[in-house]
Design a protein around this motif. Structure first.
Motif, PDB file in Angstrom:
ATOM      1  N   VAL A  45     -48.339  -8.957   9.983  1.00  0.00           N
ATOM      2  CA  VAL A  45     -48.413 -10.166   9.166  1.00  0.00           C
ATOM      3  C   VAL A  45     -47.850 -11.351   9.927  1.00  0.00           C
ATOM      4  CG1 VAL A  45     -47.614 -11.297   7.042  1.00  0.00           C
ATOM      5  CG2 VAL A  45     -48.326  -8.883   7.011  1.00  0.00           C
ATOM      6  N   SER A  46     -48.591 -12.418   9.886  1.00  0.00           N
ATOM      7  CA  SER A  46     -48.166 -13.699  10.440  1.00  0.00           C
ATOM      8  C   SER A  46     -47.831 -14.634   9.284  1.00  0.00           C
ATOM      9  CB  SER A  46     -49.300 -14.313  11.269  1.00  0.00           C
ATOM     10  OG  SER A  46     -49.046 -15.678  11.527  1.00  0.00           O
ATOM     11  N   PRO A  47     -46.554 -15.008   9.143  1.00  0.00           N
ATOM     12  CA  PRO A  47     -46.169 -15.939   8.079  1.00  0.00           C
ATOM     13  C   PRO A  47     -46.319 -17.386   8.566  1.00  0.00           C
ATOM     14  CG  PRO A  47     -44.215 -15.114   9.149  1.00  0.00           C
ATOM     15  CD  PRO A  47     -45.396 -14.466   9.837  1.00  0.00           C
ATOM     16  N   ALA A  48     -47.475 -17.697   9.024  1.00  0.00           N
ATOM     17  CA  ALA A  48     -47.753 -18.958   9.699  1.00  0.00           C
ATOM     18  C   ALA A  48     -47.706 -20.153   8.757  1.00  0.00           C
ATOM     19  CB  ALA A  48     -49.125 -18.873  10.360  1.00  0.00           C
ATOM     20  N   ASN A  49     -48.364 -21.182   9.175  1.00  0.00           N
ATOM     21  CA  ASN A  49     -48.526 -22.390   8.366  1.00  0.00           C
ATOM     22  C   ASN A  49     -49.987 -22.468   7.940  1.00  0.00           C
ATOM     23  OD1 ASN A  49     -50.045 -24.052  10.510  1.00  0.00           O
ATOM     24  ND2 ASN A  49     -48.219 -23.315  11.582  1.00  0.00           N
ATOM     25  N   SER A  50     -50.274 -23.365   7.043  1.00  0.00           N
ATOM     26  CA  SER A  50     -51.611 -23.453   6.454  1.00  0.00           C
ATOM     27  C   SER A  50     -52.709 -23.838   7.438  1.00  0.00           C
ATOM     28  CB  SER A  50     -51.602 -24.449   5.291  1.00  0.00           C
ATOM     29  OG  SER A  50     -50.814 -23.954   4.241  1.00  0.00           O
ATOM     30  N   PHE A  51     -52.318 -24.358   8.597  1.00  0.00           N
ATOM     31  CA  PHE A  51     -53.309 -24.814   9.567  1.00  0.00           C
ATOM     32  C   PHE A  51     -53.513 -23.831  10.720  1.00  0.00           C
ATOM     33  CE2 PHE A  51     -51.630 -28.449   7.320  1.00  0.00           C
ATOM     34  CZ  PHE A  51     -52.811 -28.973   6.803  1.00  0.00           C
ATOM     35  N   GLY A  52     -52.821 -22.694  10.675  1.00  0.00           N
ATOM     36  CA  GLY A  52     -53.031 -21.652  11.675  1.00  0.00           C
ATOM     37  C   GLY A  52     -52.455 -21.952  13.042  1.00  0.00           C
ATOM     38  N   PHE A  53     -51.585 -22.944  13.137  1.00  0.00           N
ATOM     39  CA  PHE A  53     -50.938 -23.218  14.416  1.00  0.00           C
ATOM     40  C   PHE A  53     -49.874 -22.150  14.651  1.00  0.00           C
ATOM     41  CE2 PHE A  53     -52.207 -27.632  13.159  1.00  0.00           C
ATOM     42  CZ  PHE A  53     -53.217 -27.748  14.099  1.00  0.00           C
ATOM     43  N   MET A  54     -49.961 -21.474  15.774  1.00  0.00           N
ATOM     44  CA  MET A  54     -49.102 -20.321  16.043  1.00  0.00           C
ATOM     45  C   MET A  54     -48.254 -20.560  17.287  1.00  0.00           C
ATOM     46  SD  MET A  54     -51.829 -17.329  15.039  1.00  0.00           S
ATOM     47  CE  MET A  54     -50.639 -16.004  15.000  1.00  0.00           C
ATOM     48  N   GLY A  55     -47.443 -21.623  17.252  1.00  0.00           N
ATOM     49  CA  GLY A  55     -46.666 -21.993  18.422  1.00  0.00           C
ATOM     50  C   GLY A  55     -45.203 -21.628  18.375  1.00  0.00           C
ATOM     51  N   GLY A  56     -44.690 -21.201  17.228  1.00  0.00           N
ATOM     52  CA  GLY A  56     -43.257 -20.940  17.139  1.00  0.00           C
ATOM     53  C   GLY A  56     -42.943 -19.636  16.445  1.00  0.00           C
ATOM     54  N   GLY A  57     -41.706 -19.170  16.623  1.00  0.00           N
ATOM     55  CA  GLY A  57     -41.238 -17.976  15.944  1.00  0.00           C
ATOM     56  C   GLY A  57     -42.093 -16.759  16.243  1.00  0.00           C
ATOM     57  N   ILE A  58     -42.271 -15.923  15.233  1.00  0.00           N
ATOM     58  CA  ILE A  58     -43.056 -14.695  15.390  1.00  0.00           C
ATOM     59  C   ILE A  58     -44.505 -15.010  15.751  1.00  0.00           C
ATOM     60  CG2 ILE A  58     -43.605 -14.473  12.926  1.00  0.00           C
ATOM     61  CD1 ILE A  58     -42.893 -11.559  15.330  1.00  0.00           C
ATOM     62  N   ASP A  59     -45.005 -16.153  15.310  1.00  0.00           N
ATOM     63  CA  ASP A  59     -46.386 -16.513  15.632  1.00  0.00           C
ATOM     64  C   ASP A  59     -46.586 -16.733  17.123  1.00  0.00           C
ATOM     65  OD1 ASP A  59     -47.476 -16.346  13.047  1.00  0.00           O
ATOM     66  OD2 ASP A  59     -46.494 -18.239  12.548  1.00  0.00           O
TER      67      ASP A  59
END
Length: 184
Positions: A45-59
């Motif tokens: 599971v990716s607890p990302a943001n609504s825009f799918g930007f995966m630049g920080g944390g677990i993403d």
């Protein structure tokens, strides 16, 4: 739930304690202390943001682990076309790896870097979205998610950048489990 094992992943002792508290009386919930990359799971599971930007944390870990995954999440959610995936909804995309074969994006925040309200409602909404997707959703090839995915690895939702306490996150994840899968 007999069909699903939700692996609650903790990278530190406070999160592990919080996860153990909710897993103790809920069959189907197990705790893993360590990296999510070490969990044998069908999906992460990716607890990302609504825009799918995966630049920080677990993403950011996922983006390195599964090259191109952010673009897949953005396409599946419509973010690449100006849309967004609201908190409380989830999408599933292939990782390109044998295991985990799937990544579930379930945003805890709309914008990257947001601090979450301390009540943890966003964690509950994200956990609920993951569980609804598993119970009721379909994979891109039309198969039911629950027929292909039996183990899902779930990190602390909103406990990094979002600032939620491990206890609040765990309580909200437990509440979503109870509500959607009917276990206590």
């Amino acid at each position: 739930m007999d069909d699903l094992t939700l692996v609650l992943v903790a990278v530190d002792a406070p999160m592990a304690r919080a996860w153990r508290t909710i897993a103790a009386d809920r069959p189907g919930l197990v705790v893993h202390e360590g990296s999510i990359t070490d969990v044998d799971a069908d999906a992460v599971v990716s607890p990302a943001n609504s825009f799918g930007f995966m630049g920080g944390g677990i993403d950011a870990v996922y983006a390195r682990w599964f090259p191109g995954i952010s673009g897949q999440v953005r396409a599946a959610s419509g973010a690449d076309r100006g849309g967004e995936l609201p908190v409380g909804e989830a999408v599933i995309v292939p990782t390109g790896a044998p295991r985990p074969a799937w990544l579930v994006s379930a945003p805890t925040m709309r914008q990257p870097g947001e601090r979450l309200p301390a009540d943890g409602a966003a964690a509950r909404a994200a956990a609920g979205a993951v569980l609804r997707l598993w119970r009721d959703g379909s994979l891109p090839d039309g198969r039911r998610v629950r027929d292909a995915v039996r183990r899902i690895a779930l990190p602390g939702l909103g406990t990094g950048v979002g600032g939620l306490s491990p206890e609040v996150c765990a309580t909200q994840v437990g509440a979503a489990w109870d509500e959607l899968l009917g276990t206590t």
